[in-house]
Design a protein around this motif. Structure first.
Motif, PDB file in Angstrom:
ATOM      1  N   ALA A 322       0.839  -1.199   0.000  1.00 53.05           N
ATOM      2  CA  ALA A 322       0.000   0.000   0.000  1.00 53.05           C
ATOM      3  C   ALA A 322       0.876   1.253   0.000  1.00 53.05           C
ATOM      4  CB  ALA A 322      -0.914  -0.006   1.212  1.00 53.05           C
ATOM      5  N   ARG A 323       1.941   1.274   0.791  1.00 53.69           N
ATOM      6  CA  ARG A 323       2.842   2.440   0.834  1.00 53.69           C
ATOM      7  C   ARG A 323       3.474   2.670  -0.538  1.00 53.69           C
ATOM      8  NH1 ARG A 323       6.025   5.997  -0.060  1.00 53.69           N
ATOM      9  NH2 ARG A 323       7.536   6.909   1.374  1.00 53.69           N
ATOM     10  N   ARG A 324       3.942   1.590  -1.156  1.00 51.93           N
ATOM     11  CA  ARG A 324       4.627   1.732  -2.441  1.00 51.93           C
ATOM     12  C   ARG A 324       3.671   2.157  -3.546  1.00 51.93           C
ATOM     13  NH1 ARG A 324       9.496   0.818  -1.016  1.00 51.93           N
ATOM     14  NH2 ARG A 324      10.214  -1.106  -0.020  1.00 51.93           N
ATOM     15  N   GLY A 371       4.618   9.904   3.989  1.00 50.00           N
ATOM     16  CA  GLY A 371       6.066  10.042   4.086  1.00 50.00           C
ATOM     17  C   GLY A 371       6.638   9.514   5.374  1.00 50.00           C
ATOM     18  N   HIS A 372       7.793  10.069   5.675  1.00 49.29           N
ATOM     19  CA  HIS A 372       8.663   9.487   6.687  1.00 49.29           C
ATOM     20  C   HIS A 372       8.418  10.183   8.028  1.00 49.29           C
ATOM     21  CE1 HIS A 372      10.200   8.140   2.891  1.00 49.29           C
ATOM     22  NE2 HIS A 372      10.546   9.364   2.545  1.00 49.29           N
ATOM     23  N   ALA A 373       7.387   9.714   8.745  1.00 43.05           N
ATOM     24  CA  ALA A 373       6.969  10.386   9.974  1.00 43.05           C
ATOM     25  C   ALA A 373       8.085  10.412  11.003  1.00 43.05           C
ATOM     26  CB  ALA A 373       5.758   9.674  10.557  1.00 43.05           C
ATOM     27  N   LEU A 378       7.707  14.935   5.166  1.00 45.58           N
ATOM     28  CA  LEU A 378       6.403  14.634   4.567  1.00 45.58           C
ATOM     29  C   LEU A 378       6.383  14.929   3.071  1.00 45.58           C
ATOM     30  CD1 LEU A 378       4.134  16.212   7.320  1.00 45.58           C
ATOM     31  CD2 LEU A 378       4.675  13.785   6.993  1.00 45.58           C
ATOM     32  N   HIS A 379       5.828  13.986   2.305  1.00 47.19           N
ATOM     33  CA  HIS A 379       5.624  14.233   0.877  1.00 47.19           C
ATOM     34  C   HIS A 379       4.244  14.857   0.712  1.00 47.19           C
ATOM     35  CE1 HIS A 379       9.340  12.465  -0.015  1.00 47.19           C
ATOM     36  NE2 HIS A 379       9.014  11.306   0.506  1.00 47.19           N
ATOM     37  N   VAL A 380       4.254  16.172   0.564  1.00 48.26           N
ATOM     38  CA  VAL A 380       3.000  16.897   0.353  1.00 48.26           C
ATOM     39  C   VAL A 380       2.762  16.931  -1.154  1.00 48.26           C
ATOM     40  CG1 VAL A 380       1.831  19.107   0.601  1.00 48.26           C
ATOM     41  CG2 VAL A 380       3.377  18.303   2.404  1.00 48.26           C
ATOM     42  N   GLY A 417      13.627  17.693   2.636  1.00 47.95           N
ATOM     43  CA  GLY A 417      14.231  16.714   3.541  1.00 47.95           C
ATOM     44  C   GLY A 417      15.066  15.688   2.810  1.00 47.95           C
ATOM     45  N   GLU A 418      14.767  15.486   1.485  1.00 45.95           N
ATOM     46  CA  GLU A 418      15.521  14.422   0.818  1.00 45.95           C
ATOM     47  C   GLU A 418      15.625  14.550  -0.696  1.00 45.95           C
ATOM     48  OE1 GLU A 418      13.668  10.654   1.769  1.00 45.95           O
ATOM     49  OE2 GLU A 418      11.829  11.162   0.705  1.00 45.95           O
ATOM     50  N   HIS A 419      14.744  15.250  -1.366  1.00 45.66           N
ATOM     51  CA  HIS A 419      14.799  15.263  -2.836  1.00 45.66           C
ATOM     52  C   HIS A 419      15.784  16.273  -3.390  1.00 45.66           C
ATOM     53  CE1 HIS A 419      10.432  13.513  -3.029  1.00 45.66           C
ATOM     54  NE2 HIS A 419      11.331  12.638  -2.604  1.00 45.66           N
ATOM     55  N   GLY A 420      16.109  17.303  -2.616  1.00 44.10           N
ATOM     56  CA  GLY A 420      17.019  18.341  -3.095  1.00 44.10           C
ATOM     57  C   GLY A 420      16.264  19.592  -3.544  1.00 44.10           C
TER      58      GLY A 420
HETATM   59 ZN    ZN Z   1      10.576   9.927   0.449  1.00 45.84          ZN
END
Ligand code: ZN
Ligand code: MLT
Length: 469
Positions: A322-324, A371-373, A378-380, A417-420
């Motif tokens: 479900a997450r993926r 996202g990564h709580a 968070l992926h908004v 937080g992670e994508h740049g």
């Molecule tokens: Zn992510």
């Protein structure tokens, strides 16, 4: 006009260059970023060695041609996109795993190695490379280092920077620098490696990496807990963390995300599911059994609608499904998907998600947050059925993103937080960082690349007039 494609073809051979008129050239003008501005590169050059990368950078410096390095093109912020008149230097053919050393717990790899391939290769020898960006089936380790990629396991194990011990980098002009170490510890000199990681190809091209490995944890288990609302999910997360639980993964998704995966997921979400939490623990089997029990009891106490646990790899994969499915399901459902990766202090996650809902009400734009709580990352997703090529739609979507950024910063958070940052977030940097901080970063970039030809215009906004005077 410089015929850079022709010059590079003569130097490296025609098989290395995708030039004007080639059917694949446009592919190198795109990545996974939302609403990008499209410029095809003057050419794409697919290097196979450090020497070739250095030769390209020597030639481009002599002719003042901008170069944008590219890994697998899976970046989400336009960091690998060419600039007008520039070329793309792709490391996709540099795919050798040169060494995996179980004694030293290191691997030496070329930048084009796919992250998931590296993980499988080290796991086959009972070792572990923890960083696990969602795109690990196709993203490359060089791109991960260039963006300092994260992933769900960052909560326990940290992000890519913590696993890069040494680097070989080709600099604009053709100089090749080897820096760092292959020892577990090392504080000799300034940490150039840490400084290079996350620079999104603006300092140089990574041509080799020394990667830190860990022993493979003996066992892992996964839990999926469904709650009626975000407040319930947030309370369960806080309670578990307060009790000292240190899962390797702590993910969250909101009702909109659940509703989008519901038709595809093999797991039947309860009709009133409003939030879902996915946890993963690892370690010695006995300790893990205790942790799993604690998680189950706490989630039940706090009113979970359903709690599922899995130990076997196939069952664990089913819980991850479900997450993926969230990101692909949103992409399928909407024509425009602006996926941000803001990060707020952990204690502000529930409030941040409420503020995103507020932005959705104010702008009429659909949203989904997951996202990564564990990291507050968070992926908004801002979503629209409108035409992505309509300038009014682009303006509307970025205006909504700006509101999300403003709330993020008001809560003490950060834009990425992670994508740049790349190009898509570059112009919002001033919302978070002072002109002084930006100026020191510009100086730092120009120290490595005085001609400003190495992926120019990325990551840091240009000087304001007042500052450049
Ligand atoms: Zn992510
Ligand atoms: C994720 O965590 O799933 C990615 O960073 C973002 C995405 O693929 O939407």
């Amino acid at each position: 006009m410089t015929d850079i494609a022709g010059i590079l073809e003569r130097e490296l051979g025609s098989a290395a260059v995708i030039g004007p008129g080639h059917e694949r050239l446009d592919d190198y003008g795109r990545d996974e970023s939302p609403l990008p501005e499209f410029h095809p590169p003057a050419c794409a050059v697919l290097v196979e060695s450090t020497e070739q990368a250095a030769a390209v950078l020597r030639i481009c410096k002599e002719r003042a041609v901008p170069v944008s390095p590219r890994g697998a093109g899976s970046g989400m912020c336009g960091g690998a996109l060419p600039v007008p008149g520039g070329i793309v230097l792709s490391t996709e053919r540099m795919t050798k795993i040169k060494e995996i050393d179980a004694g030293d717990l290191v691997a030496v790899v070329e930048p084009g190695v796919v992250t998931g391939v590296l993980q499988e290769a080290v796991e086959a020898q009972h070792m572990f490379y923890p960083p696990d960006p969602a795109s690990l089936a196709f993203c490359s380790i060089g791109g991960n280092a260039a963006t300092n990629a994260g992933g769900p396991r960052a909560f326990k194990y940290g992000v890519t920077r913590e696993y890069i011990l040494g680097l070989e980098v080709a600099l604009m002009g053709g100089e090749v620098l080897r820096c760092g170490r292959r020892t577990a510890k090392g504080v000799t000199g300034y940490d150039l490696v840490a400084g290079f990681v996350g620079t999104e190809g603006t300092f140089g091209v990574i041509t080799e990496l020394v990667v830190k490995l860990l022993p493979n944890p003996p066992a892992a288990a996964t839990v999926l807990a469904v709650f009626a609302d975000m407040a319930g999910a947030g309370a369960a997360i806080s309670a578990l963390l307060r009790e000292g639980l240190r899962p390797r993964v702590l993910e969250i998704a909101d009702k909109s995300s659940i509703d989008h995966v519901r038709p595809k997921s093999r797991y039947r979400f309860p009709a009133n599911a409003g939030a879902v939490v996915l946890l993963e623990v690892d370690g010695e089997p006995d300790a893990m059994a205790l942790m799993m029990e604690k998680i189950g009891v706490r989630c039940d106490d706090l009113g979970a609608l359903d709690v599922l646990a899995a130990h076997e790899p196939a069952d664990r994969r089913a819980l991850w499904e479900a997450r993926r499915l969230i990101s692909p399901s949103l992409k399928e459902a909407y024509r425009v998907k602006v996926n941000e990766d803001i990060c707020v202090p952990r204690g502000r996650i529930v409030e941040m998600i409420a503020r995103v809902q507020q932005v959705s009400l104010e702008t009429g734009i659909d949203t989904a947050v997951f996202g990564h709580a564990g990291d507050g990352n968070l992926h908004v997703n801002l979503l629209s059925h409108d035409d992505p090529d309509d300038p009014a739609v682009r303006t509307k979507m970025w205006a909504a993103a700006e509101r999300v950024f403003a709330h993020t910063i008001a809560l003490g958070g950060t834009l990425s937080g992670e994508h740049g940052i790349g190009t898509t977030k570059r112009d919002y940097m001033r919302m978070e960082q002072s002109e002084q901080v930006l100026e020191w970063q510009r100086r730092w970039k120009l120290m490595w690349d005085p001609s400003n030809l190495m992926n120019p215009g990325k990551k840091i906004p240009a000087r304001t007039k007042a500052c450049s005077e």
